[in-house]
Design a protein around this motif. Structure first.
Motif, PDB file in Angstrom:
ATOM      1  N   ARG A  14     -54.795   8.543 -26.810  1.00  0.00           N
ATOM      2  CA  ARG A  14     -53.879   8.622 -25.670  1.00  0.00           C
ATOM      3  C   ARG A  14     -53.164   7.288 -25.502  1.00  0.00           C
ATOM      4  O   ARG A  14     -53.755   6.234 -25.625  1.00  0.00           O
ATOM      5  CB  ARG A  14     -54.633   8.958 -24.378  1.00  0.00           C
ATOM      6  CG  ARG A  14     -55.251  10.354 -24.400  1.00  0.00           C
ATOM      7  CD  ARG A  14     -55.934  10.660 -23.086  1.00  0.00           C
ATOM      8  NE  ARG A  14     -56.392  12.036 -23.055  1.00  0.00           N
ATOM      9  CZ  ARG A  14     -56.313  12.815 -21.992  1.00  0.00           C
ATOM     10  NH1 ARG A  14     -55.775  12.350 -20.889  1.00  0.00           N
ATOM     11  NH2 ARG A  14     -56.776  14.050 -22.024  1.00  0.00           N
ATOM     12  N   PRO A  17     -46.422   6.373 -23.228  1.00  0.00           N
ATOM     13  CA  PRO A  17     -45.232   6.182 -24.062  1.00  0.00           C
ATOM     14  C   PRO A  17     -44.329   5.059 -23.538  1.00  0.00           C
ATOM     15  O   PRO A  17     -44.095   4.935 -22.336  1.00  0.00           O
ATOM     16  CB  PRO A  17     -44.515   7.537 -23.988  1.00  0.00           C
ATOM     17  CG  PRO A  17     -45.575   8.508 -23.576  1.00  0.00           C
ATOM     18  CD  PRO A  17     -46.509   7.737 -22.693  1.00  0.00           C
ATOM     19  N   PRO A 135     -50.313  16.145 -33.768  1.00  0.00           N
ATOM     20  CA  PRO A 135     -49.543  15.345 -32.795  1.00  0.00           C
ATOM     21  C   PRO A 135     -49.565  15.924 -31.390  1.00  0.00           C
ATOM     22  O   PRO A 135     -49.233  15.229 -30.432  1.00  0.00           O
ATOM     23  CB  PRO A 135     -48.127  15.372 -33.386  1.00  0.00           C
ATOM     24  CG  PRO A 135     -48.328  15.578 -34.844  1.00  0.00           C
ATOM     25  CD  PRO A 135     -49.503  16.507 -34.942  1.00  0.00           C
ATOM     26  N   ALA A 136     -49.974  17.178 -31.272  1.00  0.00           N
ATOM     27  CA  ALA A 136     -50.017  17.783 -29.942  1.00  0.00           C
ATOM     28  C   ALA A 136     -51.211  17.313 -29.126  1.00  0.00           C
ATOM     29  O   ALA A 136     -51.116  17.178 -27.893  1.00  0.00           O
ATOM     30  CB  ALA A 136     -50.055  19.314 -30.075  1.00  0.00           C
ATOM     31  N   ASN A 137     -52.352  17.054 -29.795  1.00  0.00           N
ATOM     32  CA  ASN A 137     -53.531  16.631 -29.025  1.00  0.00           C
ATOM     33  C   ASN A 137     -53.938  15.183 -29.270  1.00  0.00           C
ATOM     34  O   ASN A 137     -54.841  14.686 -28.609  1.00  0.00           O
ATOM     35  CB  ASN A 137     -54.714  17.564 -29.291  1.00  0.00           C
ATOM     36  CG  ASN A 137     -55.176  17.541 -30.736  1.00  0.00           C
ATOM     37  OD1 ASN A 137     -54.763  16.702 -31.519  1.00  0.00           O
ATOM     38  ND2 ASN A 137     -56.037  18.487 -31.100  1.00  0.00           N
ATOM     39  N   ARG A 139     -52.060  11.975 -28.806  1.00  0.00           N
ATOM     40  CA  ARG A 139     -50.799  11.395 -28.320  1.00  0.00           C
ATOM     41  C   ARG A 139     -50.906   9.871 -28.282  1.00  0.00           C
ATOM     42  O   ARG A 139     -50.754   9.237 -27.247  1.00  0.00           O
ATOM     43  CB  ARG A 139     -50.475  11.954 -26.929  1.00  0.00           C
ATOM     44  CG  ARG A 139     -50.210  13.447 -26.908  1.00  0.00           C
ATOM     45  CD  ARG A 139     -49.071  13.846 -27.842  1.00  0.00           C
ATOM     46  NE  ARG A 139     -47.849  13.142 -27.497  1.00  0.00           N
ATOM     47  CZ  ARG A 139     -46.903  13.646 -26.709  1.00  0.00           C
ATOM     48  NH1 ARG A 139     -47.037  14.866 -26.212  1.00  0.00           N
ATOM     49  NH2 ARG A 139     -45.824  12.952 -26.428  1.00  0.00           N
ATOM     50  N   ASN A 140     -51.174   9.298 -29.454  1.00  0.00           N
ATOM     51  CA  ASN A 140     -51.299   7.838 -29.549  1.00  0.00           C
ATOM     52  C   ASN A 140     -50.003   7.193 -30.008  1.00  0.00           C
ATOM     53  O   ASN A 140     -49.989   6.055 -30.459  1.00  0.00           O
ATOM     54  CB  ASN A 140     -52.441   7.451 -30.489  1.00  0.00           C
ATOM     55  CG  ASN A 140     -52.188   7.902 -31.922  1.00  0.00           C
ATOM     56  OD1 ASN A 140     -51.254   8.665 -32.184  1.00  0.00           O
ATOM     57  ND2 ASN A 140     -53.004   7.432 -32.859  1.00  0.00           N
ATOM     58  N   TYR A 141     -48.911   7.904 -29.917  1.00  0.00           N
ATOM     59  CA  TYR A 141     -47.618   7.430 -30.421  1.00  0.00           C
ATOM     60  C   TYR A 141     -46.572   7.433 -29.311  1.00  0.00           C
ATOM     61  O   TYR A 141     -46.716   8.105 -28.283  1.00  0.00           O
ATOM     62  CB  TYR A 141     -47.151   8.313 -31.579  1.00  0.00           C
ATOM     63  CG  TYR A 141     -47.024   9.789 -31.225  1.00  0.00           C
ATOM     64  CD1 TYR A 141     -45.836  10.314 -30.721  1.00  0.00           C
ATOM     65  CD2 TYR A 141     -48.103  10.647 -31.379  1.00  0.00           C
ATOM     66  CE1 TYR A 141     -45.734  11.654 -30.383  1.00  0.00           C
ATOM     67  CE2 TYR A 141     -48.018  11.987 -31.043  1.00  0.00           C
ATOM     68  CZ  TYR A 141     -46.823  12.488 -30.545  1.00  0.00           C
ATOM     69  OH  TYR A 141     -46.732  13.813 -30.201  1.00  0.00           O
ATOM     70  N   HIS A 144     -42.196  10.329 -32.412  1.00  0.00           N
ATOM     71  CA  HIS A 144     -42.568  11.162 -33.553  1.00  0.00           C
ATOM     72  C   HIS A 144     -41.290  11.467 -34.322  1.00  0.00           C
ATOM     73  O   HIS A 144     -40.376  12.097 -33.790  1.00  0.00           O
ATOM     74  CB  HIS A 144     -43.229  12.454 -33.065  1.00  0.00           C
ATOM     75  CG  HIS A 144     -43.736  13.321 -34.179  1.00  0.00           C
ATOM     76  ND1 HIS A 144     -44.141  14.623 -33.982  1.00  0.00           N
ATOM     77  CD2 HIS A 144     -43.899  13.080 -35.507  1.00  0.00           C
ATOM     78  CE1 HIS A 144     -44.536  15.142 -35.129  1.00  0.00           C
ATOM     79  NE2 HIS A 144     -44.394  14.226 -36.064  1.00  0.00           N
TER      80      HIS A 144
END
Length: 355
Positions: A14, A17, A135-137, A139-141, A144
């Motif tokens: 997590r 953003p 990428p849905a679960n 969310r370390n970014y 994308h």
């Protein structure tokens, strides 16, 4: 297992953003390559050059292992090489502004390492869904940026948020060979002959140009050129057996020798010292491109693979890619040799040593 992975995704996957990040001023970039194989590593040289052009004063780091380190050491634009371990990632905590994660899937190790690194901004590219992570679960970014379908590996930055913010230069995978390894490689070649490196065997046994097909190419070299040519077969786990079959299929005046065993750093020097490189679809293709060597390459009739991994030859460097005549498959066999014979004769003529 599912519960553990859910916990890892929750604890380490997590990030708040940072969508307002100013891409006009970047002072440090850390790269996680998509892998540590030769082709993977060479492709990332293109990104390093693009980033250094965009941000001349930027500090660039790359996560490496024993296999990939020698390649990045040939790129003077890299400022820091970091061993891809938990301990080294911990030492890099919050030291990097922009983190480019090119790895193509999530795994537990990398999720935790990314959290440990704690970059200001994380950009991910192609992340294929797995049973537990996507990428849905995770969310370390912050951004994308999946590449277009079957895009060239060296082109991934061109569809990223960086391209939307800045003008990217053309990809360039050029490397600078080490003088020490060039000197060592020179001892492997006979003096006064055109040096032709043969790398017909890939990393898996099934990916090779057969000894019979390669012999068909070599036997059609003009005899007036052949006497001035030397062929060195790259050393692999079963290259001695391959050479035995190849010699039996070749005419007696084809001078083929087996190179001594080399580590990757020494092999870089061997490729860079060749006048011409002849190889199957493999890491040697990308090294030949990086060291600007005339290249004759052989690929299976696999469009997706060709689009992604086709040779990235520099402008002005002769190159011919020969594709199998078989129906679409991964089989490296049944190559049309007429153009290859003509191309190789022309290149040998151009690379004759001075008398």
């Amino acid at each position: 297992m599912l519960l553990l992975k859910k916990m890892l995704a929750h604890l380490f996957g997590r990030k708040k953003p940072n969508l307002s990040f100013d891409f006009g001023t970047v002072d440090s970039v850390l790269i996680r390559p998509m892998g540590h194989l030769v082709g993977d590593s060479v492709a990332h040289i293109a990104y390093i050059r693009q980033l250094k052009t965009l941000y001349p004063g930027c500090r660039i780091g790359v996560l490496v292992n024993r296999r990939s380190r020698p390649i990045y050491e040939c790129c003077p634009l890299v400022d820091v090489l970091i061993e891809d371990t938990f301990a080294q990632c911990l030492r890099q905590y919050k030291k990097w502004q922009l983190y480019l994660d090119f790895y193509e899937t999530y795994n537990s190790r990398h999720i935790v390492k990314t959290a440990i690194l704690a970059p200001h901004v994380n950009i991910i590219f192609q992340k294929a869904d797995k049973a537990y992570y996507s990428p849905a679960n995770v969310r370390n970014y912050d951004f994308h940026c999946p590449p277009e379908a079957e895009a060239k590996m060296v082109s991934w930055l061109e569809t990223s948020v960086l391209a939307k913010k800045c003008k990217l230069p053309k990809p360039d995978v050029s490397l600078s060979p080490c003088d020490k390894h060039l000197a060592e490689a020179a001892k492997m070649w006979p003096v006064g002959k055109c040096r032709i490196l043969l790398a017909p065997q890939g990393s898996v046994a099934e990916r090779q140009v057969s000894p019979q097909e390669l012999a068909g190419l070599l036997n059609n070299i003009d005899k007036s050129l052949l006497i001035h040519s030397s062929f060195l077969l790259g050393h692999t786990s079963n290259s001695a057996d391959y050479l035995e079959v190849l010699r039996k299929a070749c005419d007696a005046d084809v001078d083929i020798r087996l190179s001594p065993p080399t580590d990757l750093a020494q092999y870089l020097g061997l490729v860079a010292s060749a006048d011409i490189v002849v190889c199957v679809d493999s890491g040697t293709v990308h090294l030949a491109c990086a060291f600007r060597r005339p290249l004759l390459s052989f690929f299976a009739n696999d469009l997706a693979n060709i689009q992604k991994w086709q040779p990235q030859t520099a402008d002005g460097i002769p190159s011919l890619m020969v594709v199998s005549q078989l129906q679409p498959s991964k089989t490296t066999a049944d190559f049309p040799m007429q153009k290859a014979v003509l191309w190789l004769n022309q290149q040998i003529a151009l690379n004759q040593p001075a008398v």
